[in-house]
Motif scaffolding. Structure first.
Motif, PDB file in Angstrom:
ATOM      1  N   MET A   1       0.963  -1.117   0.409  1.00  0.00           N
ATOM      2  CA  MET A   1      -0.379  -0.106   0.215  1.00  0.00           C
ATOM      3  C   MET A   1       0.938   1.179  -0.165  1.00  0.00           C
ATOM      4  O   MET A   1       1.699   1.288   0.855  1.00  0.00           O
ATOM      5  N   ILE A   2       0.409   2.248  -0.623  1.00  0.00           N
ATOM      6  CA  ILE A   2       1.244   3.570  -0.499  1.00  0.00           C
ATOM      7  C   ILE A   2       0.726   4.583   0.394  1.00  0.00           C
ATOM      8  O   ILE A   2      -0.988   4.374   0.560  1.00  0.00           O
ATOM      9  N   THR A   3       1.506   4.901   1.451  1.00  0.00           N
ATOM     10  CA  THR A   3       1.095   6.047   2.542  1.00  0.00           C
ATOM     11  C   THR A   3       1.942   6.803   2.258  1.00  0.00           C
ATOM     12  O   THR A   3       1.856   7.364   1.492  1.00  0.00           O
ATOM     13  N   THR A   4       1.571   7.232   3.266  1.00  0.00           N
ATOM     14  CA  THR A   4       2.247   9.321   3.896  1.00  0.00           C
ATOM     15  C   THR A   4       3.049   9.260   4.482  1.00  0.00           C
ATOM     16  O   THR A   4       4.075   9.812   4.599  1.00  0.00           O
ATOM     17  N   ASP A   5       3.880   8.088   4.641  1.00  0.00           N
ATOM     18  CA  ASP A   5       5.159   7.930   5.380  1.00  0.00           C
ATOM     19  C   ASP A   5       5.935   7.379   4.279  1.00  0.00           C
ATOM     20  O   ASP A   5       6.505   6.566   4.160  1.00  0.00           O
ATOM     21  N   LEU A   6       6.510   8.996   3.708  1.00  0.00           N
ATOM     22  CA  LEU A   6       7.245   8.737   2.781  1.00  0.00           C
ATOM     23  C   LEU A   6       8.830   8.388   2.799  1.00  0.00           C
ATOM     24  O   LEU A   6       9.855   8.902   2.156  1.00  0.00           O
ATOM     25  N   SER A   7       9.086   6.378   2.885  1.00  0.00           N
ATOM     26  CA  SER A   7      10.025   6.644   2.864  1.00  0.00           C
ATOM     27  C   SER A   7      11.004   6.355   1.242  1.00  0.00           C
ATOM     28  O   SER A   7      10.374   6.094   0.532  1.00  0.00           O
ATOM     29  N   PRO A   8      12.209   5.939   0.868  1.00  0.00           N
ATOM     30  CA  PRO A   8      12.899   6.556   0.167  1.00  0.00           C
ATOM     31  C   PRO A   8      12.764   5.301  -0.811  1.00  0.00           C
ATOM     32  O   PRO A   8      12.443   4.180  -0.132  1.00  0.00           O
ATOM     33  N   GLY A   9      12.136   5.806  -2.189  1.00  0.00           N
ATOM     34  CA  GLY A   9      12.417   4.558  -3.052  1.00  0.00           C
ATOM     35  C   GLY A   9      10.377   4.531  -3.453  1.00  0.00           C
ATOM     36  O   GLY A   9      10.039   3.614  -3.810  1.00  0.00           O
ATOM     37  N   SER A  10       9.645   5.293  -2.261  1.00  0.00           N
ATOM     38  CA  SER A  10       8.169   4.702  -2.680  1.00  0.00           C
ATOM     39  C   SER A  10       7.534   6.202  -3.137  1.00  0.00           C
ATOM     40  O   SER A  10       8.697   7.474  -3.447  1.00  0.00           O
ATOM     41  N   PRO A  11       6.579   6.320  -3.733  1.00  0.00           N
ATOM     42  CA  PRO A  11       6.199   6.864  -4.576  1.00  0.00           C
ATOM     43  C   PRO A  11       5.487   8.450  -3.878  1.00  0.00           C
ATOM     44  O   PRO A  11       5.289   8.023  -2.817  1.00  0.00           O
ATOM     45  N   CYS A  12       5.840   9.534  -4.588  1.00  0.00           N
ATOM     46  CA  CYS A  12       5.342  10.713  -3.078  1.00  0.00           C
ATOM     47  C   CYS A  12       4.750  12.023  -3.626  1.00  0.00           C
ATOM     48  O   CYS A  12       4.460  12.984  -2.527  1.00  0.00           O
ATOM     49  N   TRP A  13       4.481  11.871  -4.718  1.00  0.00           N
ATOM     50  CA  TRP A  13       4.092  13.166  -6.067  1.00  0.00           C
ATOM     51  C   TRP A  13       4.061  12.157  -7.223  1.00  0.00           C
ATOM     52  O   TRP A  13       4.279  11.647  -7.223  1.00  0.00           O
ATOM     53  N   LEU A  14       2.652  13.168  -7.478  1.00  0.00           N
ATOM     54  CA  LEU A  14       2.814  13.154  -9.334  1.00  0.00           C
ATOM     55  C   LEU A  14       1.847  14.035  -9.903  1.00  0.00           C
ATOM     56  O   LEU A  14       0.722  14.679  -9.106  1.00  0.00           O
ATOM     57  N   ASP A  15       1.710  14.723 -10.590  1.00  0.00           N
ATOM     58  CA  ASP A  15       1.731  15.594 -11.775  1.00  0.00           C
ATOM     59  C   ASP A  15       1.046  15.510 -12.758  1.00  0.00           C
ATOM     60  O   ASP A  15       1.564  14.167 -13.685  1.00  0.00           O
ATOM     61  N   LEU A  16       0.526  16.299 -13.657  1.00  0.00           N
ATOM     62  CA  LEU A  16      -0.179  16.436 -15.180  1.00  0.00           C
ATOM     63  C   LEU A  16       0.330  17.550 -15.957  1.00  0.00           C
ATOM     64  O   LEU A  16       0.058  18.384 -15.511  1.00  0.00           O
ATOM     65  N   GLY A  17       0.573  17.181 -16.674  1.00  0.00           N
ATOM     66  CA  GLY A  17       1.269  18.089 -17.832  1.00  0.00           C
ATOM     67  C   GLY A  17      -0.064  18.374 -19.072  1.00  0.00           C
ATOM     68  O   GLY A  17      -0.041  16.765 -19.450  1.00  0.00           O
ATOM     69  N   SER A  18      -1.095  18.988 -19.133  1.00  0.00           N
ATOM     70  CA  SER A  18      -2.300  19.142 -19.671  1.00  0.00           C
ATOM     71  C   SER A  18      -2.134  20.204 -20.866  1.00  0.00           C
ATOM     72  O   SER A  18      -1.793  20.742 -20.316  1.00  0.00           O
ATOM     73  N   PRO A  19      -2.805  20.080 -21.468  1.00  0.00           N
ATOM     74  CA  PRO A  19      -2.803  20.712 -23.079  1.00  0.00           C
ATOM     75  C   PRO A  19      -3.385  21.829 -22.299  1.00  0.00           C
ATOM     76  O   PRO A  19      -3.162  23.775 -22.918  1.00  0.00           O
ATOM     77  N   ASP A  20      -4.457  21.813 -21.110  1.00  0.00           N
ATOM     78  CA  ASP A  20      -5.490  22.525 -21.062  1.00  0.00           C
ATOM     79  C   ASP A  20      -6.076  22.577 -19.680  1.00  0.00           C
ATOM     80  O   ASP A  20      -6.671  21.422 -19.466  1.00  0.00           O
ATOM     81  N   VAL A  21      -5.122  23.385 -18.497  1.00  0.00           N
ATOM     82  CA  VAL A  21      -5.280  23.586 -17.036  1.00  0.00           C
ATOM     83  C   VAL A  21      -6.700  23.259 -16.646  1.00  0.00           C
ATOM     84  O   VAL A  21      -6.985  22.698 -16.071  1.00  0.00           O
TER      85      VAL A  21
END
Length: 267
Positions: A1-21
């Motif tokens: 499971m992904i948690t907010t206990d952001l250990s090294p190597g774990s997912p911590c963020w994501l963002d979207l690049g979009s042509p129309d925000v």
């Protein structure tokens, strides 16, 4: 499971690049119940901002500016030293797309491609560690890499992040799915998987590997209906996956891919 206990190597963020925000903000607001907080006020040409769920930050959104790039979600993994990770990426045959740089006192980031072309990023926390909600409705619960060479991907990411792997056979001869756990953490902290596919099945990224996010929802079918009602499309599903839940692979109106999942009840 992904948690907010952001250990090294774990997912911590994501963002979207979009042509129309604005269109992307409206789409994900409808599908996932996200609120969008602009970083540029109400101007017609604002560049992006943050997605929030129940007042907690879950992801970012920005204008797609890279020439020739497709709209896609970028997944960031926690590291303790972005500069050392950059050298590890180079040493393992990857490419540095964005050199390490500070984003004020929030933290330090860099973006890369793996040796086969799969794009990902890292975040060295400063004042900001990453997302504030995970593995809950309307937030990231899993990450997934589709690649043309699972063995090469395992070696590369294992070298860069020290990930631990375990394999499972998919039902009906569907192939092998590799489960990913951060270094030195137990299997209940599994954060994602990778799967080998023929290049013709990677057409979304021009035959190159790509990462995509899985978001938890309360009702997969209702989420899919929102996807299509708001200009998106469905690549697969909704369908039931034993022990996983009900899921669908979707595209937003700009063809950025993501998965919606109603998790199976805990056993």
């Amino acid at each position: 499971m992904i948690t907010t206990d952001l250990s090294p190597g774990s997912p911590c963020w994501l963002d979207l690049g979009s042509p129309d925000v604005r269109a992307a903000a409206a789409f994900y607001g409808s599908v996932l119940g996200w609120e969008f907080e602009s970083m540029g006020g109400e101007a017609e040409d604002f560049e992006g901002g943050m997605f929030k769920k129940d007042g907690k930050t879950v992801a970012g959104l920005g204008r797609l500016t890279e020439e020739g790039a497709r709209s896609a979600w970028m997944i960031y993994f926690t590291v303790t030293d972005a500069d050392a990770t950059t050298e590890a990426v180079r040493g393992a045959g990857g490419t540095v797309r964005v050199e390490p740089r500070d984003l004020g006192d929030w933290g330090r980031m860099a973006q890369y491609s793996d040796p086969l072309g799969g794009q990902f990023a890292v975040w060295q926390p400063g004042k900001n560690a990453g997302f504030e909600l995970a593995d809950e409705t309307g937030s990231l619960s899993w990450t997934e890499l589709y690649t043309s060479d699972a063995g090469a991907a395992r070696e590369f990411y294992g070298t860069v992040f020290g990930w631990q792997y375990s394999d499972m056979e998919l039902p009906g001869g569907g192939g092998t799915y590799t489960l990913i756990t951060p270094a030195d953490l137990p299997e209940e902290r599994m954060q994602g998987g990778l799967m080998e596919l023929p290049k013709e099945n990677l057409a979304l990224a021009g035959g190159q590997p790509y990462w995509h996010p899985v978001f938890n929802v309360d009702d997969c079918d209702a989420a899919v209906a929102k996807v299509t009602e708001n200009g998106g499309s469905v690549q697969m599903g909704p369908e039931d996956a034993e022990g996983v839940g009900r899921l669908a692979v979707c595209l937003d109106p700009a063809d950025a891919d993501f998965v919606v999942l109603k998790p199976a009840p805990a056993s």
